[in-house]
Design a protein around this motif. Structure first.
Motif, PDB file in Angstrom:
ATOM      1  N   UNK A 166      45.258  44.343  16.775  1.00 21.45           N
ATOM      2  CA  UNK A 166      44.096  44.007  17.602  1.00 21.45           C
ATOM      3  C   UNK A 166      42.788  43.948  16.818  1.00 21.45           C
ATOM      4  N   UNK A 167      42.836  44.000  15.486  1.00 22.48           N
ATOM      5  CA  UNK A 167      41.605  44.073  14.685  1.00 22.48           C
ATOM      6  C   UNK A 167      40.679  42.893  14.950  1.00 22.48           C
ATOM      7  N   UNK A 168      41.208  41.669  14.845  1.00 21.63           N
ATOM      8  CA  UNK A 168      40.376  40.488  15.053  1.00 21.63           C
ATOM      9  C   UNK A 168      39.884  40.411  16.486  1.00 21.63           C
ATOM     10  N   UNK A 169      40.734  40.717  17.451  1.00 17.77           N
ATOM     11  CA  UNK A 169      40.350  40.649  18.855  1.00 17.77           C
ATOM     12  C   UNK A 169      39.265  41.673  19.179  1.00 17.77           C
ATOM     13  N   UNK A 170      39.316  42.838  18.527  1.00 20.08           N
ATOM     14  CA  UNK A 170      38.277  43.851  18.728  1.00 20.08           C
ATOM     15  C   UNK A 170      36.946  43.415  18.125  1.00 20.08           C
ATOM     16  N   UNK A 171      37.016  42.691  16.986  1.00 24.41           N
ATOM     17  CA  UNK A 171      35.793  42.167  16.378  1.00 24.41           C
ATOM     18  C   UNK A 171      35.130  41.162  17.312  1.00 24.41           C
ATOM     19  N   UNK A 172      35.945  40.276  17.887  1.00 23.80           N
ATOM     20  CA  UNK A 172      35.406  39.282  18.819  1.00 23.80           C
ATOM     21  C   UNK A 172      34.768  39.968  20.024  1.00 23.80           C
ATOM     22  N   UNK A 173      35.369  41.029  20.478  1.00 22.08           N
ATOM     23  CA  UNK A 173      34.865  41.739  21.647  1.00 22.08           C
ATOM     24  C   UNK A 173      33.576  42.500  21.358  1.00 22.08           C
ATOM     25  N   UNK A 174      33.487  43.130  20.173  1.00 22.79           N
ATOM     26  CA  UNK A 174      32.379  44.048  19.910  1.00 22.79           C
ATOM     27  C   UNK A 174      31.237  43.469  19.085  1.00 22.79           C
ATOM     28  N   UNK A 175      31.519  42.499  18.231  1.00 22.03           N
ATOM     29  CA  UNK A 175      30.502  41.996  17.307  1.00 22.03           C
ATOM     30  C   UNK A 175      29.752  40.771  17.815  1.00 22.03           C
ATOM     31  N   UNK A 176      30.215  40.171  18.905  1.00 24.53           N
ATOM     32  CA  UNK A 176      29.606  38.929  19.381  1.00 24.53           C
ATOM     33  C   UNK A 176      29.245  39.048  20.867  1.00 24.53           C
TER      34      UNK A 176
ATOM     35  N   UNK B 201      42.066  38.624  25.008  1.00 21.82           N
ATOM     36  CA  UNK B 201      40.746  38.137  24.583  1.00 21.82           C
ATOM     37  C   UNK B 201      39.723  38.593  25.613  1.00 21.82           C
ATOM     38  N   UNK B 202      38.713  39.324  25.133  1.00 17.07           N
ATOM     39  CA  UNK B 202      37.719  39.901  26.028  1.00 17.07           C
ATOM     40  C   UNK B 202      36.321  39.500  25.593  1.00 17.07           C
ATOM     41  N   UNK B 203      35.557  38.951  26.511  1.00 19.30           N
ATOM     42  CA  UNK B 203      34.164  38.611  26.242  1.00 19.30           C
ATOM     43  C   UNK B 203      33.425  38.459  27.567  1.00 19.30           C
ATOM     44  N   UNK B 204      32.365  39.220  27.720  1.00 20.16           N
ATOM     45  CA  UNK B 204      31.617  39.188  28.977  1.00 20.16           C
ATOM     46  C   UNK B 204      30.769  37.932  29.107  1.00 20.16           C
ATOM     47  N   UNK B 205      30.467  37.266  27.989  1.00 19.13           N
ATOM     48  CA  UNK B 205      29.553  36.118  28.018  1.00 19.13           C
ATOM     49  C   UNK B 205      30.250  34.784  27.787  1.00 19.13           C
ATOM     50  N   UNK B 206      31.549  34.782  27.490  1.00 23.16           N
ATOM     51  CA  UNK B 206      32.269  33.580  27.080  1.00 23.16           C
ATOM     52  C   UNK B 206      32.328  32.542  28.206  1.00 23.16           C
ATOM     53  N   UNK B 207      31.995  31.260  27.843  1.00 19.28           N
ATOM     54  CA  UNK B 207      32.031  30.163  28.799  1.00 19.28           C
ATOM     55  C   UNK B 207      33.080  29.109  28.447  1.00 19.28           C
ATOM     56  N   UNK B 208      33.382  28.971  27.169  1.00 19.71           N
ATOM     57  CA  UNK B 208      34.348  27.956  26.742  1.00 19.71           C
ATOM     58  C   UNK B 208      35.298  28.568  25.719  1.00 19.71           C
TER      59      UNK B 208
ATOM     60  N   UNK C 274      52.191  36.587  25.818  1.00 20.71           N
ATOM     61  CA  UNK C 274      51.425  36.618  27.054  1.00 20.71           C
ATOM     62  C   UNK C 274      49.944  36.635  26.703  1.00 20.71           C
ATOM     63  N   UNK C 275      49.218  35.673  27.237  1.00 17.21           N
ATOM     64  CA  UNK C 275      47.787  35.562  26.962  1.00 17.21           C
ATOM     65  C   UNK C 275      47.007  36.103  28.146  1.00 17.21           C
ATOM     66  N   UNK C 276      46.095  37.054  27.870  1.00 19.38           N
ATOM     67  CA  UNK C 276      45.230  37.615  28.897  1.00 19.38           C
ATOM     68  C   UNK C 276      43.783  37.372  28.490  1.00 19.38           C
ATOM     69  N   UNK C 277      43.034  36.802  29.398  1.00 19.81           N
ATOM     70  CA  UNK C 277      41.642  36.457  29.116  1.00 19.81           C
ATOM     71  C   UNK C 277      40.738  37.204  30.096  1.00 19.81           C
ATOM     72  N   UNK C 278      39.931  38.131  29.569  1.00 17.28           N
ATOM     73  CA  UNK C 278      38.935  38.855  30.350  1.00 17.28           C
ATOM     74  C   UNK C 278      37.573  38.210  30.068  1.00 17.28           C
ATOM     75  N   UNK C 279      37.233  37.192  30.838  1.00 17.94           N
ATOM     76  CA  UNK C 279      35.987  36.454  30.631  1.00 17.94           C
ATOM     77  C   UNK C 279      35.481  35.962  31.980  1.00 17.94           C
TER      78      UNK C 279
END
Length: 412
Positions: free
Chosen positions: A299-309, A329-336, A349-354
């Motif tokens: 989950x290293x890359x996915x955690x970077x996407x969640x916390x650094x951006x 994939x988790x991002x509170x601001x993601x639109x696309x 299994x793909x889970x998107x929290x956006x």
């Protein structure tokens, strides 16, 4: 005003001249200075045209003839594939060299040079290096674009003076052939402290030279280093004006780039290296992120996407191999979101929290897709699959509360 009357750009050279003649008559009728009295405006018109069409303006008057022969913007960008014979290519190259020779002989300033070359032999390489040196050593040069479309020698080394113009704002070097024959010398003179755009594609450059450039050019706004040979580790730091960073195939470290909005990273050549090949501090300003060619086994890359951006709005994630059963994939601001998994033996299994997601595009094999948060009002959903898709896949989407009514478009 006079600028709006003459500042035009159209593909038809005849139409340009018709509009120009009408503009000149209008200017004369309102008792303004004649166009011939303002060579800077004539240069402006000619600078918008390719070299051949700019030369055609010579027939208008002696003023246009003189202006064309001293225009500070030179664009030699032919389409070499349209040349039927090598003789035509050589003839065009000679025209380029004769023009550059005349500018050097008459001490005519060149502010912008867009040059495409086909290096036939060592003699043509020597001539090209000589005239490029004359141009780049002048302090008046602001924009330089150099493209090598063909090279029949092992190396074409750019002169030491390549970065010596103090007013240089943009430099683009492109090698459009398979081998890395376009080389930046190991000890260039770096005086281009006002450089705003650095674009290097398939160029041979050492880490030391690149780091010296990034250290000296603190006003850089756009950097593109695309599949350049000689680079393994790159440090991008203390560039407070940097807005776009596009880079590939290096171990990357980023520090103190507070204005960065677009970050595009391609690591395809790293193959099966199971690590995230870049180190970053908090990139809170990035809104567009593209990462391609990574191997995801934790989950290293996915955690970077969640916390650094935290302000991320657009994400393109190209995964060469995914060893996870669930990709979250988790991002509170993601639109696309564009997601691609190239090679995969297991079902993912793909889970998107956006919660703000408006557009989702997927390419590859997927076992299940789940949007645990409230589905957005519209989703542009595209599936590009290599194997037949069972109807049960859509039933699972419905069971997991991804309403079909929210799809604006679904393609298979």
């Amino acid at each position: 005003d006079i600028v709006s009357l003459i500042d035009f750009k159209t593909s038809d050279i005849n139409k340009r001249f018709v509009v120009l003649e009408m503009s000149i008559k209008t200017v004369s009728s309102i008792h303004t200075p004649q166009l011939e009295d303002i060579p800077e405006l004539i240069h402006r018109i000619q600078s918008l045209l390719p070299a051949k069409e700019a030369a055609s303006t010579c027939i208008l008057s002696k003023s246009w003839l003189h202006a064309w022969s001293t225009i500070p913007t030179l664009r030699f960008t032919p389409q070499f594939q349209k040349f039927v014979t090598d003789e035509q290519k050589i003839k065009y190259q000679k025209m380029i060299y004769h023009t550059l020779q005349r500018y050097h002989r008459d001490n005519i300033s060149v502010e912008s040079l867009d040059l495409e070359l086909h290096i036939q032999n060592q003699e043509s390489a020597f001539a090209a290096e000589k005239w490029i040196q004359h141009i780049v050593s002048k302090s008046c040069l602001k924009d330089l674009s150099l493209t090598i479309r063909g090279c029949l020698i092992d190396w074409f080394t750019l002169p030491k003076e390549l970065f010596s113009s103090e007013n240089l704002s943009t430099i683009k070097l492109t090698n459009e052939i398979a081998k890395y024959c376009l080389r930046i010398c190991s000890n260039p003179f770096i005086k281009c402290v006002t450089l705003r755009v650095l674009d290097l594609q398939y160029v041979n450059i050492s880490e030391e030279v690149l780091h010296n450039l990034l250290s000296a050019c603190t006003l850089l706004e756009k950097i593109k280093v695309w599949y350049c040979k000689g680079l393994k580790n790159v440090l991008v730091k203390n560039l407070r004006h940097l807005r776009e960073l596009v880079i590939s195939s290096v171990v990357l470290e980023i520090n103190n780039v507070p204005s960065l909005c677009l970050f595009d990273y391609d690591t395809i050549n790293w193959g099966l290296n199971k690590f995230v090949p870049f180190k970053i501090d908090s990139l809170g300003s990035v809104t567009q992120l593209s990462i391609k060619g990574v191997v995801v086994d934790d989950d290293a890359l996915l955690n970077i996407i969640k916390s650094k951006f935290p302000l991320l709005e657009r994400l393109a994630l190209g995964i060469s191999i995914c060893e996870l059963e669930s990709l979250v994939i988790t991002s509170a601001s993601l639109k696309s979101l564009f997601l691609s998994i190239w090679e995969n033996d297991r079902q993912v299994n793909v889970q998107v929290y956006a919660p703000k997601l408006l557009s989702f595009t997927y390419s590859g094999e997927v076992h299940g897709l789940h949007f645990p948060t409230i589905a957005p009002t519209q989703i542009d959903l595209n599936y590009l699959l290599s194997r037949p898709l069972d109807i049960s896949f859509f039933l699972k989407l419905w069971e997991k509360k991804v309403p079909i009514s929210s799809y604006e478009r679904a393609e298979i």
